[in-house]
Design an enzyme around this catalytic site. Structure first.
Site, PDB file in Angstrom:
ATOM      1  N   CYS A  91     -12.773 -26.299 -10.569  1.00  0.00           N
ATOM      2  CA  CYS A  91     -12.586 -25.087  -9.770  1.00  0.00           C
ATOM      3  C   CYS A  91     -11.118 -24.839  -9.474  1.00  0.00           C
ATOM      4  O   CYS A  91     -10.763 -23.794  -8.934  1.00  0.00           O
ATOM      5  CB  CYS A  91     -13.399 -25.165  -8.479  1.00  0.00           C
ATOM      6  SG  CYS A  91     -14.774 -24.001  -8.501  1.00  0.00           S
ATOM      7  N   LYS A 132      -9.913 -21.696 -11.293  1.00  0.00           N
ATOM      8  CA  LYS A 132     -10.358 -20.366 -10.892  1.00  0.00           C
ATOM      9  C   LYS A 132      -9.194 -19.385 -10.803  1.00  0.00           C
ATOM     10  O   LYS A 132      -8.050 -19.778 -10.575  1.00  0.00           O
ATOM     11  CB  LYS A 132     -11.011 -20.436  -9.504  1.00  0.00           C
ATOM     12  CG  LYS A 132     -12.516 -20.550  -9.490  1.00  0.00           C
ATOM     13  CD  LYS A 132     -13.030 -20.392  -8.072  1.00  0.00           C
ATOM     14  CE  LYS A 132     -14.542 -20.319  -8.028  1.00  0.00           C
ATOM     15  NZ  LYS A 132     -15.031 -20.118  -6.653  1.00  0.00           N
ATOM     16  N   ASP A 174     -21.271 -13.233  -0.787  1.00  0.00           N
ATOM     17  CA  ASP A 174     -22.158 -14.394  -0.834  1.00  0.00           C
ATOM     18  C   ASP A 174     -22.065 -15.148  -2.156  1.00  0.00           C
ATOM     19  O   ASP A 174     -21.519 -14.663  -3.149  1.00  0.00           O
ATOM     20  CB  ASP A 174     -23.591 -13.949  -0.554  1.00  0.00           C
ATOM     21  CG  ASP A 174     -23.759 -13.477   0.883  1.00  0.00           C
ATOM     22  OD1 ASP A 174     -23.716 -14.326   1.785  1.00  0.00           O
ATOM     23  OD2 ASP A 174     -23.887 -12.251   1.096  1.00  0.00           O
ATOM     24  N   ASP A 175     -22.656 -16.359  -2.161  1.00  0.00           N
ATOM     25  CA  ASP A 175     -22.500 -17.274  -3.291  1.00  0.00           C
ATOM     26  C   ASP A 175     -23.345 -16.893  -4.498  1.00  0.00           C
ATOM     27  O   ASP A 175     -23.058 -17.331  -5.616  1.00  0.00           O
ATOM     28  CB  ASP A 175     -22.864 -18.697  -2.850  1.00  0.00           C
ATOM     29  CG  ASP A 175     -21.886 -19.238  -1.824  1.00  0.00           C
ATOM     30  OD1 ASP A 175     -20.702 -19.371  -2.165  1.00  0.00           O
ATOM     31  OD2 ASP A 175     -22.299 -19.510  -0.685  1.00  0.00           O
ATOM     32  N   ASP A 194     -21.473 -20.291 -12.964  1.00  0.00           N
ATOM     33  CA  ASP A 194     -20.224 -21.045 -12.812  1.00  0.00           C
ATOM     34  C   ASP A 194     -19.843 -21.618 -14.166  1.00  0.00           C
ATOM     35  O   ASP A 194     -20.714 -22.004 -14.956  1.00  0.00           O
ATOM     36  CB  ASP A 194     -20.390 -22.192 -11.806  1.00  0.00           C
ATOM     37  CG  ASP A 194     -20.109 -21.751 -10.382  1.00  0.00           C
ATOM     38  OD1 ASP A 194     -18.956 -21.394 -10.105  1.00  0.00           O
ATOM     39  OD2 ASP A 194     -21.049 -21.763  -9.566  1.00  0.00           O
ATOM     40  N   ASP A 206     -24.483 -23.171  -5.428  1.00  0.00           N
ATOM     41  CA  ASP A 206     -24.635 -21.802  -4.925  1.00  0.00           C
ATOM     42  C   ASP A 206     -26.072 -21.530  -4.485  1.00  0.00           C
ATOM     43  O   ASP A 206     -26.315 -20.840  -3.488  1.00  0.00           O
ATOM     44  CB  ASP A 206     -24.239 -20.799  -6.011  1.00  0.00           C
ATOM     45  CG  ASP A 206     -22.738 -20.762  -6.254  1.00  0.00           C
ATOM     46  OD1 ASP A 206     -21.982 -21.160  -5.352  1.00  0.00           O
ATOM     47  OD2 ASP A 206     -22.328 -20.343  -7.351  1.00  0.00           O
ATOM     48  N   GLY A 262     -28.984 -21.259 -23.869  1.00  0.00           N
ATOM     49  CA  GLY A 262     -27.554 -21.242 -23.625  1.00  0.00           C
ATOM     50  C   GLY A 262     -26.769 -20.743 -24.817  1.00  0.00           C
ATOM     51  O   GLY A 262     -27.323 -20.174 -25.771  1.00  0.00           O
ATOM     52  N   HIS A 263     -25.472 -20.991 -24.768  1.00  0.00           N
ATOM     53  CA  HIS A 263     -24.564 -20.526 -25.815  1.00  0.00           C
ATOM     54  C   HIS A 263     -23.438 -21.541 -25.961  1.00  0.00           C
ATOM     55  O   HIS A 263     -22.945 -22.095 -24.972  1.00  0.00           O
ATOM     56  CB  HIS A 263     -23.986 -19.161 -25.437  1.00  0.00           C
ATOM     57  CG  HIS A 263     -22.968 -18.656 -26.418  1.00  0.00           C
ATOM     58  ND1 HIS A 263     -23.313 -18.113 -27.634  1.00  0.00           N
ATOM     59  CD2 HIS A 263     -21.606 -18.633 -26.362  1.00  0.00           C
ATOM     60  CE1 HIS A 263     -22.210 -17.769 -28.289  1.00  0.00           C
ATOM     61  NE2 HIS A 263     -21.167 -18.070 -27.542  1.00  0.00           N
ATOM     62  N   THR A 264     -23.034 -21.815 -27.205  1.00  0.00           N
ATOM     63  CA  THR A 264     -21.917 -22.725 -27.461  1.00  0.00           C
ATOM     64  C   THR A 264     -20.851 -22.012 -28.276  1.00  0.00           C
ATOM     65  O   THR A 264     -21.130 -21.067 -29.019  1.00  0.00           O
ATOM     66  CB  THR A 264     -22.379 -23.968 -28.246  1.00  0.00           C
ATOM     67  OG1 THR A 264     -22.952 -23.555 -29.487  1.00  0.00           O
ATOM     68  CG2 THR A 264     -23.396 -24.773 -27.456  1.00  0.00           C
TER      69      THR A 264
END
Length: 725
Positions: free
Chosen positions: A417, A420, A449-450, A467, A490, A540-542
């Site tokens: 993080c 960020k 909010d998260d 994230d 979150d 997902g994705h790679t």
């Protein structure tokens, strides 16, 4: 983590952080081979130097004086550091099987794992004696022994079995330390007794008679009894059974007899001698295995038997490093030629030592100072490494002064993080974005909010969050666990339960086998966390990229009435933070080789800890506002809560929990690359001048990765909530 400048072509795995392997790491740090990746697998990240262990026990050295910190050393060598223990080898698949993590693949393997206590042949020894080896755990065992002695008010009989140089030196150190501890505690030292037990006819049997005589005199002067020619036949609670001698009372029994090899070697399929030690040739390569090397106590050296002494492991280090390099580059190997007569300097517990070589014996305080100088010189090679300075970026000719200032901060960017975009930049960038209006979006981009809340019909709302960040650790398995916990935070902060997750993964360019190994380990770590949370990984994705990175889009569910918002703070609430701060400064210091390994490992332990149980406890104590503390730091996320709730907050800086080492790295002025942007939020502090004078003030802005929950509960519930946490 710093992106590799070359794709990984060969993996060298070092199992054990013994005296030989620390030399290998240092030498590869001084002269790396492009495309070669080193990985150190070690049970303890602070490896004790055997030559200073008696001085540490006696109280002459502190912990850091007598231990090599493998964290900065691994960083200097560009090596991955895995804190785990090898328990098996898959020679056919070229994998190291570990106790608590997925297997580690290798192209070339080196073993420097020391030895284990040889207690199996004596009934009761494993249960009732305290082994000195492996020495990386002996300090904890000794501290427990000392606590028991003090609990008995000093009335204790201490026996040590084994009268070689290591045993004699250790017992003298233990006697010195315990008598001092008992005296300082105000107890009568007359209740302490010590005895040295040996199955041989004499103590120090392989040393000159004059050397033995000096230690006989020292032991007698210190009131330490000596029993020789009496082999231990059994160890029972509170006593030793000795052949031809009878029972010997002992409240504490230390065991330093001849060492045994690690038990898992017997099933590894490697060639062993009659006692189970690894057969190596004169180049330190395991006999019949071109890609496996070994050094230290674990080997049976071709040509002649070597004492199980750190002296020989230290001498083997440069040869081992050179032969690993020669194997990788296709050159012939060099022989290890251990000295015939080693110099022995043995301390007496006090700042006094006796030395011998080639029959000559010397003693005195000056011998101890000589030994101390040799030992400290050796340790400086590993604990005082050359500075790691990032190369300055090439500056474009059109850059003005402000641009140059920003570019100068790019050289060593943080991951996690800490990578960020700052809150101010993010707010300005999103200010002009107007999402499509939908009646079913309960909480969207306009709220701080998260996670988003979406009404999908029914009693529960859908939580949606994402994230993603660059690697903050070199271990892909650990990165997977951290990234998954971070993404789930979150959902827990909003009072929900995770339901499904989609992964977004980036892996560095490289050959297929290396990409596959890293991706497999990373997703294994992530899936462990997701499964434990009851969150299904559904896709997902790679992609390939410059650095390892991982993130998750997580969906969760929360009853509409139970959803927690940042705007729920009420006057009179108590604020609770469920994890200590400091990951930003500690990981930034780790990148620079300035953080102790134990600090970093403790920070990682917090980052892989789920917020799930904390969220459950907070709910039981009436929580009505929460967030997870991540990239914007404690103050940044608290400001979001304060503004949304239209209240003020009083923050007691000294009561904010901190990770071990965070004070020290902050005092060095080492912070995350996101810290300067977080500090811009300081204008929200009412008494800014007073706050800035506090030494812990900078840590309020420290960006956290997989940080804890910051929650508001009724003040009457706060103490009970903290106790439950």
């Amino acid at each position: 983590m710093k992106a590799a400048s070359h794709p990984v072509l060969k993996d060298v795995v070092l199992v054990g952080a013994g005296h030989s392997h620390v030399t290998v790491l240092r030498m590869f740090g001084m002269k790396p081979i492009p495309g070669v990746r080193l990985t150190l697998v070690t049970r303890e990240v602070h490896t004790p130097y055997s030559g200073m262990l008696p001085g540490l026990i006696a109280g002459h050295y502190g912990f850091d004086d007598a231990h090599i910190d493998t964290g900065p050393l691994a960083r200097f060598a560009g090596a991955r550091l895995y804190q785990d223990e090898a328990v098996e080898l898959d020679l056919a698949g070229r994998r190291v099987i570990c106790r608590s993590r997925p297997p580690v693949s290798y192209d070339l393997l080196s073993l420097n794992i020391g030895s284990t206590p040889n207690t199996a042949g004596v009934p009761g020894a494993s249960e009732h004696a305290i082994p000195v080896k492996p020495i990386d755990g002996f300090l904890r065992r000794f501290e427990a022994l000392q606590a028991r002695v003090l609990a008995r008010k000093g009335r204790s009989a201490v026996a040590l079995v084994g009268a070689g140089a290591g045993g004699v030196e250790l017992l003298l150190a233990v006697e010195h330390r315990l008598r001092q501890a008992v005296r300082l505690a105000g107890f009568d030292g007359g209740g302490l007794s010590f005895v040295l037990v040996s199955g041989d006819a004499n103590i120090l049997p392989s040393f000159p008679a004059a050397f033995r005589a000096r230690f006989h005199a020292t032991l007698a002067a210190r009131g330490i009894a000596v029993v020789t020619g009496a082999a231990v036949t059994a160890v029972e609670p509170g006593r030793l059974m000795l052949a031809g001698y009878g029972p010997l009372a002992a409240d504490e029994i230390l065991w330093t007899t001849e060492a045994a090899p690690a038990r898992w070697l017997a099933k590894a399929g490697l060639p062993l001698d009659a006692r189970g030690f690894l057969r190596v040739d004169q180049t330190l390569r395991v006999t019949g295995h071109d890609c496996v090397f070994a050094a230290g106590d674990t080997i049976a050296f071709s040509g002649r038997e070597l004492p199980k002494s750190g002296v020989y492991a230290v001498r083997a280090g440069p040869v081992l490093a050179d032969n690993i390099r020669r194997t990788l580059t296709g050159r012939s190997l060099r022989r290890f030629r251990p000295q015939r007569e080693a110099l022995y300097l043995v301390s007496t517990g006090e700042r006094y030592a006796v030395g011998t070589r080639n029959g000559l014996v010397v003693e005195g305080a000056w011998v101890w100072r000589w030994k101390d100088w040799i030992d400290r010189r050796f340790m400086r090679k590993f604990n005082e490494l050359p500075e790691m300075r990032a190369a300055p970026p090439a500056l474009p000719p059109l850059a003005d002064r402000e641009a140059l200032k920003e570019i100068s901060a790019i050289a060593m960017r943080c991951g996690g993080c800490g990578a960020k975009v700052g809150a101010s930049v993010l707010s300005r960038a999103l200010a002009g974005v107007e999402p499509a209006a939908r009646a079913d979006v309960v909480v969207g981009l306009d709220a701080p909010d998260d996670a988003a809340l979406v009404d999908v019909g029914g009693e529960q709302l859908s939580l949606q969050t994402v994230d993603y960040f660059r690697a903050i650790v070199d271990d892909p398995y650990t990165l997977g666990k951290i990234a998954a916990n971070h993404a789930l935070g979150d959902v827990y902060a909003m009072g929900g339960e995770p339901q499904t997750a989609l992964a977004i993964a980036t892996v560095p360019f490289g050959i297929e086998s290396k990409i596959e190994a890293d991706l497999t380990a990373m997703m294994a770590g992530a899936n462990e966390v997701l499964r434990e949370a009851g969150c299904a990984l559904v896709g997902g994705h790679t992609s390939e990229g410059a650095e390892l990175a991982l993130g998750f889009a997580v969906n969760g569910l929360v009853p509409a009435a139970a959803a927690l918002r940042k705007g729920g703070l009420k006057p009179g609430d108590g604020l609770i933070l469920t994890k200590p701060l400091g990951t930003g400064t500690l990981l930034a210091a780790d990148m620079r080789g300035k953080a102790k390994a134990r600090w970093v490992m403790a920070a990682i332990a917090h980052m892989v800890q789920s917020n799930r149980k904390a969220a459950e406890i907070l709910r039981r104590h009436g929580v009505h506002a929460a967030t997870d503390v991540t990239g914007f730091g404690l103050l940044g996320h608290l400001i979001e809560m304060v503004r949304a709730s239209e209240v003020d907050v009083t923050l007691a800086i000294e009561r904010v929990p901190l990770l071990e080492g965070a004070r020290e790295t902050a005092a060095l002025g080492i912070f995350s690359s996101l810290q300067p942007q977080n500090v811009r939020l300081r204008r929200a502090i009412r008494e800014l001048a007073a706050a800035t004078r506090h030494p812990l003030y900078p840590l309020l802005f420290d960006p956290q990765t997989s940080g804890g929950l910051l929650a508001a509960v009724p003040l009457a519930q706060a103490e009970g909530c903290v106790a439950a946490l």
